[in-house]
Scaffold this motif. Structure first.
Motif, PDB file in Angstrom:
ATOM      1  N   THR A 195      -6.381  -2.407   6.789  1.00 34.19           N
ATOM      2  CA  THR A 195      -5.369  -1.610   7.489  1.00 34.19           C
ATOM      3  C   THR A 195      -4.199  -2.473   7.927  1.00 34.19           C
ATOM      4  O   THR A 195      -3.030  -2.095   7.766  1.00 34.19           O
ATOM      5  CB  THR A 195      -5.998  -0.912   8.706  1.00 34.19           C
ATOM      6  N   VAL A 196      -4.499  -3.645   8.480  1.00 37.22           N
ATOM      7  CA  VAL A 196      -3.428  -4.552   8.887  1.00 37.22           C
ATOM      8  C   VAL A 196      -2.654  -5.029   7.665  1.00 37.22           C
ATOM      9  O   VAL A 196      -1.414  -5.085   7.661  1.00 37.22           O
ATOM     10  CB  VAL A 196      -4.001  -5.746   9.676  1.00 37.22           C
ATOM     11  N   GLY A 197      -3.370  -5.361   6.600  1.00 35.30           N
ATOM     12  CA  GLY A 197      -2.693  -5.777   5.379  1.00 35.30           C
ATOM     13  C   GLY A 197      -1.825  -4.680   4.795  1.00 35.30           C
ATOM     14  O   GLY A 197      -0.738  -4.944   4.264  1.00 35.30           O
ATOM     15  N   ALA A 198      -2.272  -3.424   4.894  1.00 36.06           N
ATOM     16  CA  ALA A 198      -1.523  -2.295   4.341  1.00 36.06           C
ATOM     17  C   ALA A 198      -0.189  -2.089   5.028  1.00 36.06           C
ATOM     18  O   ALA A 198       0.717  -1.482   4.454  1.00 36.06           O
ATOM     19  CB  ALA A 198      -2.354  -1.023   4.440  1.00 36.06           C
ATOM     20  N   SER A 199      -0.043  -2.586   6.238  1.00 32.44           N
ATOM     21  CA  SER A 199       1.222  -2.399   6.952  1.00 32.44           C
ATOM     22  C   SER A 199       2.336  -3.254   6.365  1.00 32.44           C
ATOM     23  O   SER A 199       3.518  -2.916   6.509  1.00 32.44           O
ATOM     24  CB  SER A 199       1.041  -2.729   8.437  1.00 32.44           C
ATOM     25  N   VAL A 200       1.973  -4.347   5.681  1.00 29.18           N
ATOM     26  CA  VAL A 200       3.008  -5.247   5.169  1.00 29.18           C
ATOM     27  C   VAL A 200       2.862  -5.557   3.687  1.00 29.18           C
ATOM     28  O   VAL A 200       3.705  -6.239   3.115  1.00 29.18           O
ATOM     29  CB  VAL A 200       3.003  -6.580   5.954  1.00 29.18           C
ATOM     30  N   GLU A 201       1.819  -5.045   3.032  1.00 25.71           N
ATOM     31  CA  GLU A 201       1.600  -5.339   1.620  1.00 25.71           C
ATOM     32  C   GLU A 201       1.103  -4.095   0.903  1.00 25.71           C
ATOM     33  O   GLU A 201       0.649  -3.134   1.527  1.00 25.71           O
ATOM     34  CB  GLU A 201       0.559  -6.461   1.431  1.00 25.71           C
ATOM     35  N   SER A 202       1.166  -4.145  -0.406  1.00 24.40           N
ATOM     36  CA  SER A 202       0.511  -3.148  -1.242  1.00 24.40           C
ATOM     37  C   SER A 202      -0.965  -3.507  -1.360  1.00 24.40           C
ATOM     38  O   SER A 202      -1.317  -4.680  -1.437  1.00 24.40           O
ATOM     39  CB  SER A 202       1.162  -3.112  -2.626  1.00 24.40           C
ATOM     40  N   LEU A 203      -1.822  -2.503  -1.365  1.00 24.55           N
ATOM     41  CA  LEU A 203      -3.256  -2.765  -1.504  1.00 24.55           C
ATOM     42  C   LEU A 203      -3.672  -2.865  -2.961  1.00 24.55           C
ATOM     43  O   LEU A 203      -4.662  -3.534  -3.283  1.00 24.55           O
ATOM     44  CB  LEU A 203      -4.064  -1.663  -0.813  1.00 24.55           C
ATOM     45  N   GLY A 204      -2.942  -2.209  -3.860  1.00 27.47           N
ATOM     46  CA  GLY A 204      -3.323  -2.215  -5.255  1.00 27.47           C
ATOM     47  C   GLY A 204      -4.522  -1.327  -5.516  1.00 27.47           C
ATOM     48  O   GLY A 204      -5.141  -0.780  -4.590  1.00 27.47           O
ATOM     49  N   LEU A 205      -4.876  -1.161  -6.789  1.00 23.36           N
ATOM     50  CA  LEU A 205      -5.996  -0.295  -7.147  1.00 23.36           C
ATOM     51  C   LEU A 205      -7.305  -0.797  -6.550  1.00 23.36           C
ATOM     52  O   LEU A 205      -8.102  -0.014  -6.030  1.00 23.36           O
ATOM     53  CB  LEU A 205      -6.112  -0.214  -8.674  1.00 23.36           C
ATOM     54  N   ALA A 206      -7.536  -2.098  -6.628  1.00 16.71           N
ATOM     55  CA  ALA A 206      -8.790  -2.645  -6.112  1.00 16.71           C
ATOM     56  C   ALA A 206      -8.873  -2.511  -4.600  1.00 16.71           C
ATOM     57  O   ALA A 206      -9.934  -2.181  -4.049  1.00 16.71           O
ATOM     58  CB  ALA A 206      -8.926  -4.108  -6.518  1.00 16.71           C
ATOM     59  N   GLY A 207      -7.759  -2.741  -3.905  1.00 18.97           N
ATOM     60  CA  GLY A 207      -7.765  -2.643  -2.452  1.00 18.97           C
ATOM     61  C   GLY A 207      -8.040  -1.234  -1.969  1.00 18.97           C
ATOM     62  O   GLY A 207      -8.805  -1.029  -1.010  1.00 18.97           O
ATOM     63  N   VAL A 208      -7.435  -0.240  -2.609  1.00 17.33           N
ATOM     64  CA  VAL A 208      -7.673   1.145  -2.193  1.00 17.33           C
ATOM     65  C   VAL A 208      -9.099   1.564  -2.537  1.00 17.33           C
ATOM     66  O   VAL A 208      -9.748   2.284  -1.774  1.00 17.33           O
ATOM     67  CB  VAL A 208      -6.646   2.089  -2.848  1.00 17.33           C
ATOM     68  N   ALA A 209      -9.618   1.122  -3.697  1.00 17.91           N
ATOM     69  CA  ALA A 209     -11.009   1.424  -4.041  1.00 17.91           C
ATOM     70  C   ALA A 209     -11.956   0.830  -2.998  1.00 17.91           C
ATOM     71  O   ALA A 209     -12.937   1.471  -2.585  1.00 17.91           O
ATOM     72  CB  ALA A 209     -11.335   0.884  -5.427  1.00 17.91           C
ATOM     73  N   LEU A 210     -11.675  -0.388  -2.571  1.00 18.53           N
ATOM     74  CA  LEU A 210     -12.492  -1.014  -1.531  1.00 18.53           C
ATOM     75  C   LEU A 210     -12.410  -0.233  -0.229  1.00 18.53           C
ATOM     76  O   LEU A 210     -13.428  -0.005   0.441  1.00 18.53           O
ATOM     77  CB  LEU A 210     -12.040  -2.458  -1.319  1.00 18.53           C
ATOM     78  N   LEU A 211     -11.215   0.202   0.137  1.00 26.41           N
ATOM     79  CA  LEU A 211     -11.064   0.991   1.360  1.00 26.41           C
ATOM     80  C   LEU A 211     -11.872   2.277   1.279  1.00 26.41           C
ATOM     81  O   LEU A 211     -12.493   2.701   2.266  1.00 26.41           O
ATOM     82  CB  LEU A 211      -9.580   1.307   1.583  1.00 26.41           C
ATOM     83  N   ALA A 212     -11.884   2.913   0.102  1.00 27.79           N
ATOM     84  CA  ALA A 212     -12.662   4.143  -0.065  1.00 27.79           C
ATOM     85  C   ALA A 212     -14.152   3.873   0.127  1.00 27.79           C
ATOM     86  O   ALA A 212     -14.864   4.651   0.785  1.00 27.79           O
ATOM     87  CB  ALA A 212     -12.400   4.730  -1.451  1.00 27.79           C
ATOM     88  N   VAL A 213     -14.655   2.771  -0.418  1.00 25.37           N
ATOM     89  CA  VAL A 213     -16.074   2.440  -0.281  1.00 25.37           C
ATOM     90  C   VAL A 213     -16.421   2.119   1.166  1.00 25.37           C
ATOM     91  O   VAL A 213     -17.437   2.590   1.708  1.00 25.37           O
ATOM     92  CB  VAL A 213     -16.430   1.262  -1.206  1.00 25.37           C
ATOM     93  N   LEU A 214     -15.586   1.329   1.834  1.00 21.15           N
ATOM     94  CA  LEU A 214     -15.855   0.968   3.234  1.00 21.15           C
ATOM     95  C   LEU A 214     -15.807   2.191   4.140  1.00 21.15           C
ATOM     96  O   LEU A 214     -16.607   2.311   5.078  1.00 21.15           O
ATOM     97  CB  LEU A 214     -14.847  -0.082   3.702  1.00 21.15           C
TER      98      LEU A 214
END
Length: 666
Positions: A381-400
């Motif tokens: 969430t903190v990273g999303a405020s200043v960066e793109s999460l990318g496909l892998a980051g959003v997939a990880l967020l969905a799993v968490l």
């Protein structure tokens, strides 16, 4: 689900046009198809239990997908919002896959043991990409990637590794939550410091090599969340917690101080450097995101349409202060969400965080899965405020998120599950069907486009050297366009190669072949415009092809007709991208090809006004003067070009300027 997450992190294929995005996108869609098949199996076994949403998170996911579908219907480009841009693939199809992964995560963890296995799979993938990143940083990457990311260090360059993510920024968005999850496990079990400590050190060291301030901020937030949870839930004595934390992070900090001290200090103090472009560029990109959100406040402009609309709202000052090209992402997942899904999308994101916070509060103090998922979510969430999460980051967020929702139901509230054999069989059938119908053709198109891109990159060589490559590239580009007719990027690639071939034929005085290839370039460019009429670069290619046809025209009326059509196409392109210097460069060159000196001079003047210190602007101005027979003005412009700024890679053009000055002196 675990395979989809691991694949989203590790999948890459060097031969593809987008070697990271295309591979990860295929893995995610295949995984979503398999999950859909498993859900169908569960519906056959117990329809009511399978279809009824369970808990606030599942209702929120369904509402999110409905919002994405509504935003797609009202999008400025519905087709682009369905499939997404080639560079990142964040369209409705991908958002649906993320929703399927989140739902599966919420339902596929009946106990903590299952949750631990999912976290193990994530940490395994993160450790592999972290180790690969360190190999890249050391300069021993076995794969020779195009345009690796570099950062200045004491007169030289240090590699910013991207691991299996392809970008240091996206790599950081995986390593930061991996560090947070590892620290939660370590602080809950300080006795396992001998095994978990080196893993945390690996993640911390690899995060340092990214030289991404967003990743560092996300890692710090995740570590703070892990320490706060450990302290509040009294997993161990404070002294033991601090000792375990120090043992894990101190080696990485010491290594960074020895190996990366210069780049780290430079990165942290970059805001004081007037020549640095990273900060100013982000500020202008953020402004563009707000401008798009103001135009489309409720439902946004549509999924993955930021890159399409950015040229329309780009400021001229962005070009002068911090030009880094045309971004397809707002460089902030939060602002990307605001621009593309509007205030409703942003509100739903806030509600999602509240739901996850409530789930964490309802979990027991001994629920390490929930705690680890929470710490990883904080980092993302903190990273999303200043960066793109990318496909892998959003997939990880969905799993968490699914893991946290699981914790709220408790260990004894597991719902009936469908038989694993039937679910696996139907899920596999769905995955194979999806691969056969959509994913395999898309990968084949990307592979063909990779061949075409290689030919395009080799087009700077001598004509005799590049002719065979161009032949292969042309065939591959047209094959890619036929395999994926919904992607205008392949059409534009085919148009570029046809224009290069037309230029080569024109240099060889083969007028008939020039017309043939210019006509083929025009057809490909017009197809690109038909697919995506808001794409300025598609109209620009139409204008360039028309200018080439004007140059090879057999009569004056035909030449005038093609020149007028070229002017019209470039006017449309300018209306869609009023401050794009690359478009103005193409327009000026097209005007020179069409032998229209006044149009060339007008375009060169616009480029000079936009970028007054660019050497190419002055060189093209000189060429326009020369075409009009204005020799003294041409000489003055060449003198200015000789002392102007030239980008790396433009050595041949700069040499042409020097040769022109010497010729005029003689």
């Amino acid at each position: 689900m675990r395979l989809a997450l691991v694949g989203a992190i590790l999948a890459m294929a060097p031969g593809l046009l987008e070697p990271f995005t295309a591979a990860k996108h295929a893995v995610l869609l295949s995984g979503a198809a398999a999950l859909a098949g498993a859900a169908l199996a569960a519906i056959f076994v117990s329809p009511r239990a399978a279809l009824a949403p369970r808990g606030a998170l599942e209702w929120l996911i369904l509402a999110w997908l409905a919002l994405a579908a509504g935003s797609t219907l009202t999008s400025v480009s519905p087709m682009r919002s369905v499939f997404g841009e080639l560079e990142q693939r964040e369209g409705l199809l991908t958002l649906t896959a993320f929703g399927a992964i989140a739902l599966a995560s919420a339902r596929a963890h009946p106990d903590s043991r299952a949750g631990e296995r999912t976290l193990d799979a994530f940490l395994f993938a993160a450790a592999v990409t972290a180790a690969y990143a360190l190999v890249q940083h050391a300069g021993h990457d076995p794969i020779e990637w195009v345009n690796p990311s570099l950062y200045p260090d004491r007169g030289g360059m240090v590699i910013r590794p991207g691991g299996s993510l392809g970008s240091a920024l996206l790599l950081g968005m995986i390593l930061a939550p991996a560090l947070a999850v590892t620290l939660v496990r370590l602080l809950a079990r300080p006795g396992r410091v001998a095994t978990l400590g080196p893993l945390a050190t690996l993640f911390a060291a690899a995060t340092l090599t990214t030289l991404s301030r967003g990743a560092w901020l996300a890692a710090a937030a995740g570590a703070a969340a892990a320490l706060t949870l450990a302290w509040g839930r009294r997993w161990a004595r404070p002294a033991d917690l601090l000792r375990a934390l120090g043992f894990a992070l101190a080696p990485a900090a010491l290594w960074g101080a020895i190996v990366l001290r210069g780049p780290i200090v430079a990165r942290l103090t970059e805001h004081r450097d007037p020549s640095a472009t990273s900060g100013p560029a982000r500020a202008w990109i953020y402004d563009a995101a707000f401008a798009i959100a103001q135009r489309h406040p409720v439902l946004g402009s549509g999924p993955d349409t930021f890159g399409l609309l950015f040229p329309q709202v780009q400021s001229a000052q962005y070009m002068r202060d911090a030009w880094v090209g045309m971004p397809v992402h707002a460089h902030s997942a939060v602002l990307q969400l605001l621009a593309t899904l509007g205030l409703l999308g942003l509100l739903m994101g806030v509600v999602g965080l509240l739901v996850l916070g409530r789930a964490l509060r309802s979990s027991g103090s001994g629920d390490l899965v929930a705690s680890a998922a929470a710490a990883g979510t904080v980092a993302l969430t903190v990273g999303a405020s200043v960066e793109s999460l990318g496909l892998a980051g959003v997939a990880l967020l969905a799993v968490l998120a699914g893991l946290l929702a699981r914790s709220r139901r408790g260990e004894d509230a597991a719902h009936p599950r469908s038989p694993s054999t039937r679910a696996a069989m139907i899920g596999s059938a769905f995955a194979l069907l999806a691969c056969g119908l959509a994913i395999t053709p898309s990968l084949r198109a990307s592979a063909a486009a990779g061949v075409a891109r290689t030919a395009l990159e080799l087009s700077t060589g001598a004509p005799a050297e590049r002719a065979p490559e161009l032949d292969r590239g042309l065939a591959a580009a047209h094959a890619a366009a036929n395999l994926a007719p919904w992607d205008d990027g392949y059409m534009r690639l085919a148009s570029d190669l046809e224009l290069i071939e037309a230029d080569q034929r024109w240099a060889g005085r083969d007028t008939a072949a020039t017309r043939s290839h210019a006509a083929a370039a025009l057809t490909a460019a017009e197809n690109a415009v038909h697919i995506e009429p808001l794409r300025a670069t598609a109209h620009q290619r139409v204008g360039s092809a028309q200018a080439q046809l004007a140059a090879a025209a057999s009569s004056e009326p035909e030449e005038l007709l093609h020149t007028q059509r070229a002017r019209t196409a470039f006017r449309k392109a300018r209306s869609l991208a009023p401050h794009d210097p690359l478009l103005l460069l193409a327009e000026c060159r097209a005007a020179l090809s069409a032998h229209d000196g006044h149009w060339a001079l007008s375009s060169a003047e616009s480029l000079r006004a936009l970028s007054p210190h660019a050497g190419q602007a002055w060189a093209l101005r000189a060429a326009a003067f020369l075409s009009l027979g204005m020799i003294q003005e041409c000489r003055d412009a060449l003198d200015s070009a000789a002392v102007a700024n030239w980008e790396v890679g433009s050595e041949r053009e700069r040499a042409s300027v020097q040769a022109g000055r010497q010729a005029l002196r003689r």
